[in-house]
Scaffold this motif. Structure first.
Motif, PDB file in Angstrom:
ATOM      1  N   ASP A 315       0.838  -1.210   0.000  1.00 56.11           N
ATOM      2  CA  ASP A 315       0.000   0.000   0.000  1.00 56.11           C
ATOM      3  C   ASP A 315       0.865   1.249   0.000  1.00 56.11           C
ATOM      4  O   ASP A 315       0.560   2.233  -0.710  1.00 56.11           O
ATOM      5  CB  ASP A 315      -0.923  -0.002   1.215  1.00 56.11           C
ATOM      6  CG  ASP A 315      -2.021  -1.054   1.107  1.00 56.11           C
ATOM      7  OD1 ASP A 315      -2.279  -1.520  -0.016  1.00 56.11           O
ATOM      8  OD2 ASP A 315      -2.609  -1.404   2.156  1.00 56.11           O
ATOM      9  N   ALA A 316       1.964   1.230   0.794  1.00 56.19           N
ATOM     10  CA  ALA A 316       2.841   2.396   0.866  1.00 56.19           C
ATOM     11  C   ALA A 316       3.514   2.656  -0.473  1.00 56.19           C
ATOM     12  O   ALA A 316       3.641   3.819  -0.916  1.00 56.19           O
ATOM     13  CB  ALA A 316       3.891   2.199   1.952  1.00 56.19           C
ATOM     14  N   VAL A 317       3.965   1.569  -1.132  1.00 59.79           N
ATOM     15  CA  VAL A 317       4.609   1.731  -2.444  1.00 59.79           C
ATOM     16  C   VAL A 317       3.624   2.273  -3.465  1.00 59.79           C
ATOM     17  O   VAL A 317       3.952   3.180  -4.253  1.00 59.79           O
ATOM     18  CB  VAL A 317       5.195   0.382  -2.906  1.00 59.79           C
ATOM     19  CG1 VAL A 317       5.664   0.473  -4.356  1.00 59.79           C
ATOM     20  CG2 VAL A 317       6.346  -0.034  -2.016  1.00 59.79           C
ATOM     21  N   ILE A 318       2.406   1.756  -3.466  1.00 57.50           N
ATOM     22  CA  ILE A 318       1.395   2.235  -4.418  1.00 57.50           C
ATOM     23  C   ILE A 318       1.070   3.700  -4.163  1.00 57.50           C
ATOM     24  O   ILE A 318       0.964   4.513  -5.102  1.00 57.50           O
ATOM     25  CB  ILE A 318       0.127   1.363  -4.315  1.00 57.50           C
ATOM     26  CG1 ILE A 318       0.431  -0.062  -4.791  1.00 57.50           C
ATOM     27  CG2 ILE A 318      -1.010   1.969  -5.115  1.00 57.50           C
ATOM     28  CD1 ILE A 318      -0.707  -1.037  -4.595  1.00 57.50           C
ATOM     29  N   THR A 319       0.924   4.050  -2.871  1.00 54.03           N
ATOM     30  CA  THR A 319       0.635   5.458  -2.530  1.00 54.03           C
ATOM     31  C   THR A 319       1.762   6.372  -2.977  1.00 54.03           C
ATOM     32  O   THR A 319       1.533   7.461  -3.538  1.00 54.03           O
ATOM     33  CB  THR A 319       0.422   5.586  -1.010  1.00 54.03           C
ATOM     34  OG1 THR A 319      -0.665   4.734  -0.616  1.00 54.03           O
ATOM     35  CG2 THR A 319       0.112   7.020  -0.632  1.00 54.03           C
TER      36      THR A 319
END
Length: 337
Positions: A315-319
């Protein structure tokens, strides 16, 4: 009259291979219990176990109806077979029905010979004395047999040998002759029939009789015997490569496996992504099978925790990537004005 008639019918079908004798005993109830042992029969009447096979027949009457129970004990492997039960409404049919019941409860036995590349050659007991390849003395194609190891032991309680069933190992008959039975070996073990001392140990195969409509799989912890709930069980029918989900163990660690037309299924027990057991099983041959497994709760908890971290990182990478794309687009918009 019925007793002698049953003797004659069985002897006529089995031919010269077997000498059939019968006798009345005060009670057979102890031998019909699920926990009956070979030692029970020996303690009751030692001459009963001198024969190769002992058949216990119980006939009880209630309000004009008769209930028949038949069970076989094989002296070579010192194991009781399942109890065959049926109702008898017409007493005049007793001789035929009981004789047929005894033959149905008869479990052919064979000595295991050469085992190579998943194939096993068996030498059936008294096979050369069988009238033809369809004799009840011989395992038939499609039938399954359980492997048993025997070793000479002490004379305590009249039990002169040690008997060890080979777990999770089944032999499926492919071709039958009077002097040889060829089988496919299906096992959850790497080398199930390898023994350290070939001289002292004999390997036998005894035919399984799947007469029950189902088998209950009971999963318990190897550490403390606690029921294992929430474990997935998959099945692979004999001769196929496709796994099918059967179900998940309940809060008691139990799962009901219905009998099908396939003689053997291989069951795979999974917890999360981990494969915990491979279990070849003939459903209906036993009412219940208990499987002790390593308690996988801690590993699954850690797996879930790590999966949660992985999801949060993703999720952090996508954000981050989304914000970068938006920022670049904003710069392009500013530069174009």
């Amino acid at each position: 009259a019925t007793q002698r008639g049953v003797e004659r019918q069985i002897a006529a079908i089995l031919g010269r291979a077997w000498v059939v004798r019968s006798q009345r005993v005060p009670t057979v109830a102890p031998f019909l219990r699920d926990d009956a042992t070979f030692a029970d029969a020996f303690a009751f009447q030692s001459e009963m176990v001198d024969a190769d096979k002992l058949f216990v027949v119980s006939v009880t009457e209630s309000q004009g109806a008769y209930a028949v129970q038949i069970r076989e004990l094989d002296s070579e492997v010192q194991q009781w077979g399942p109890t065959l039960s049926f109702a008898l409404s017409q007493p005049q049919q007793a001789t035929n029905r009981i004789a047929n019941g005894v033959l149905h409860a008869f479990r052919p036995i064979a000595k295991i010979g050469r085992v190579r590349q998943g194939q096993a050659a068996l030498e059936p007991r008294a096979g050369m004395l069988a009238a033809d390849v369809f004799s009840p003395l011989l395992p038939q194609p499609g039938q399954a047999l359980a492997a048993v190891l025997t070793k000479l032991g002490s004379q305590a309680d009249g039990v002169s040998k040690e008997v060890q069933p080979v777990p999770w190992t089944t032999l499926v008959v492919e071709e039958t002759a009077r002097d040889r039975v060829d089988c496919q070996l299906v096992s959850g073990l790497r080398a199930p029939l390898r023994t350290r001392s070939a001289r002292d140990v004999q390997r036998f195969a005894v035919t399984l009789l799947p007469i029950a409509s189902s088998t209950t799989l009971q999963l318990v912890s190897r550490e403390d015997g606690r029921p294992l709930a929430g474990y997935d069980v998959f099945q692979r029918p004999y001769g196929t490569k496709a796994n099918q989900l059967v179900g998940r163990s309940d809060y008691q660690g139990r799962l009901l496996l219905p009998r099908t037309d396939d003689v053997v299924h291989t069951y795979y027990v999974r917890h999360g992504s981990a494969l915990l057991a491979k279990l070849p099983l003939v459903v209906g041959a036993q009412p219940e099978v208990i499987v002790d497994l390593p308690d996988d709760s801690l590993r699954l908890a850690v797996e879930g925790y790590l999966k949660g971290i992985e999801d949060r990182l993703l999720d952090a990478v996508i954000t981050r990537e989304t914000k970068i794309i938006r920022a670049r687009q904003a710069l392009l918009d500013v530069g174009g004005t």
